[in-house]
Scaffold this motif. Structure first.
Motif, PDB file in Angstrom:
ATOM      1  N   ARG A   9       0.828  -1.208   0.000  1.00 18.25           N
ATOM      2  CA  ARG A   9       0.000   0.000   0.000  1.00 18.25           C
ATOM      3  C   ARG A   9       0.864   1.260   0.000  1.00 18.25           C
ATOM      4  O   ARG A   9       0.522   2.263  -0.622  1.00 18.25           O
ATOM      5  CB  ARG A   9      -0.929   0.008   1.222  1.00 18.25           C
ATOM      6  N   ASP A  12       2.448   1.469  -3.520  1.00 17.22           N
ATOM      7  CA  ASP A  12       1.437   1.599  -4.572  1.00 17.22           C
ATOM      8  C   ASP A  12       0.353   2.580  -4.134  1.00 17.22           C
ATOM      9  O   ASP A  12      -0.798   2.208  -3.901  1.00 17.22           O
ATOM     10  CB  ASP A  12       0.844   0.220  -4.883  1.00 17.22           C
ATOM     11  N   GLN A  13       0.732   3.831  -3.977  1.00 19.10           N
ATOM     12  CA  GLN A  13      -0.207   4.837  -3.457  1.00 19.10           C
ATOM     13  C   GLN A  13      -1.321   5.176  -4.449  1.00 19.10           C
ATOM     14  O   GLN A  13      -2.347   5.739  -4.072  1.00 19.10           O
ATOM     15  CB  GLN A  13       0.559   6.102  -3.058  1.00 19.10           C
ATOM     16  N   HIS A  15      -2.915   2.892  -5.938  1.00 16.63           N
ATOM     17  CA  HIS A  15      -3.790   1.715  -5.850  1.00 16.63           C
ATOM     18  C   HIS A  15      -3.989   1.058  -7.217  1.00 16.63           C
ATOM     19  O   HIS A  15      -5.100   0.658  -7.590  1.00 16.63           O
ATOM     20  CB  HIS A  15      -5.147   2.088  -5.239  1.00 16.63           C
ATOM     21  N   ARG A  18      -4.359  -4.373  -7.055  1.00 14.82           N
ATOM     22  CA  ARG A  18      -5.485  -4.740  -6.181  1.00 14.82           C
ATOM     23  C   ARG A  18      -5.007  -5.856  -5.258  1.00 14.82           C
ATOM     24  O   ARG A  18      -4.824  -6.989  -5.681  1.00 14.82           O
ATOM     25  CB  ARG A  18      -6.677  -5.194  -7.010  1.00 14.82           C
TER      26      ARG A  18
END
Length: 362
Positions: A9, A12-13, A15, A18
């Motif tokens: 998270r 991978d700001q 998003h 998944r």
């Protein structure tokens, strides 16, 4: 699992990936309101598990992070409805020696391998040959808990490619090692007082103290806290969210916690920030545990300090540890529990004694 999820998270700001983790609070939250009702605990657990099963819909996720036991349980429930849904292209086993060798985990790991790597008795059959597996580990002992790990891996994977770093199975030269002799029969309070003196003399901003049981962690935490030290406890039976809170406080510069008293749960798979001093208050039960403990310091090119408390029962393994540090002994020769090591030493001594008797008779 929680830290891997949090790292994803953080990196991978946007998003784009998944990702989900089994057993997370977001999966349990929808049934929390039932806690106030008169409902059987087993029924509540079943509802919660079913909710997690429903959430594990493969088409909605790119990455699933889980422990083998939890994932195996979810699969057994999911198979009743759709055994073909979860079909990953890549399966990663982090700390694979632990997952395949630890008695409480190995069965679940084997079930997952049978599902995704096995050709026979698997839902996916021949298609499993196209799946990629990545096995990661800082140590690769031949045996763990009586299980031959290397043979087990070869049984599952025929075309196995092995990549090793230059530092694989080596102690970092940036770590200064020292020991503290503990007299036999000393009272626990006196032991912790000795520990407190080592900590007081340390210039490190962050210290991890390793113990071999939850009770010992609590003993250290309570004593050091009474002495005014900023110390946090960390062990497996703590609730997951509480453990994550402890790690967050220890790593964060916003808090002033200097010491983490922990079991070996903290020795693997956790990215600690700036730990300068590791103390084995209880000496490791085997060389693998010692390696992972030492690996918490001297990271990213920095220096570290490694202090071991040595009691009479630890002297044999500690002497082997010293030989490894001096380059006189291959570390793979000592991948053994202390009990097994004692047996090996006893056999060697008996063999030498028999040879000497034969020579004297001649």
């Amino acid at each position: 699992c929680s830290q891997i999820y949090a790292t994803f998270r953080k990196l991978d700001q946007e998003h784009i990936i998944r990702i989900t983790r089994t057993g997370s609070i977001m999966h349990i939250a929808p049934v929390v309101h039932l806690l106030d009702q008169r409902i059987d605990p087993d029924q509540l657990r079943e509802i919660s598990q079913q909710n997690m099963v429903n959430a594990l819909t493969w088409s909605e996720w790119d990455v699933v992070v889980s422990t083998p036991v939890k994932l195996d349980n979810l699969f057994s429930m999911k198979d009743k409805k759709d055994p073909y849904d979860v079909n990953p292209k890549t399966v990663v086993l982090d700390e694979y020696d632990l997952l395949l060798g630890e008695e409480n985990i190995a069965k679940a790991t084997t079930n997952i391998l049978r599902r995704f790597a096995g050709v026979h008795k698997s839902h996916f059959g021949e298609t499993n040959k196209e799946r990629q597996f990545i096995l990661c580990g800082a140590t690769s002992p031949r045996k763990v808990g009586g299980i031959n790990i290397q043979d087990e891996v070869k049984n599952w994977f025929v075309d196995l490619q092995v990549f090793k770093s230059e530092d694989f199975h080596k102690f970092s030269e940036r770590i200064d090692c020292e020991s503290v002799d503990v007299p036999d029969g000393i009272l626990p309070e006196k032991e912790v007082a000795m520990l407190a003196k080592v900590i007081q003399s340390s210039t490190a901003n962050k210290i991890i103290v390793f113990c071999n049981s939850m009770q010992r962690v609590q003993l250290v935490h309570e004593y050091l806290t009474r002495k005014g030290e900023m110390c946090l406890p960390y062990f497996a039976s703590m609730p997951e969210e509480e453990r994550m809170n402890v790690l967050s406080k220890f790593n964060s510069p916003e808090f002033n916690y200097r010491i983490l008293a922990a079991t070996d749960l903290a020795s693997r798979g956790i990215d600690f920030v700036g730990v300068e001093h590791v103390i084995q208050f209880d000496f490791g039960t085997n060389i693998t545990a010692i390696m992972h403990r030492a690996g918490r310091t001297a990271r990213i090119g920095k220096k570290g300090r490694f202090t071991s408390f040595i009691r009479p029962k630890d002297e044999l393994l500690y002497s082997r540890f010293q030989e490894i540090l001096k380059g006189k002994l291959d570390i793979e020769a000592v991948f053994s529990h202390k009990r097994s090591l004692n047996k090996k030493e006893k056999k060697i001594a008996q063999r030498k004694e028999a040879e000497e008797e034969e020579e004297s008779e001649i």
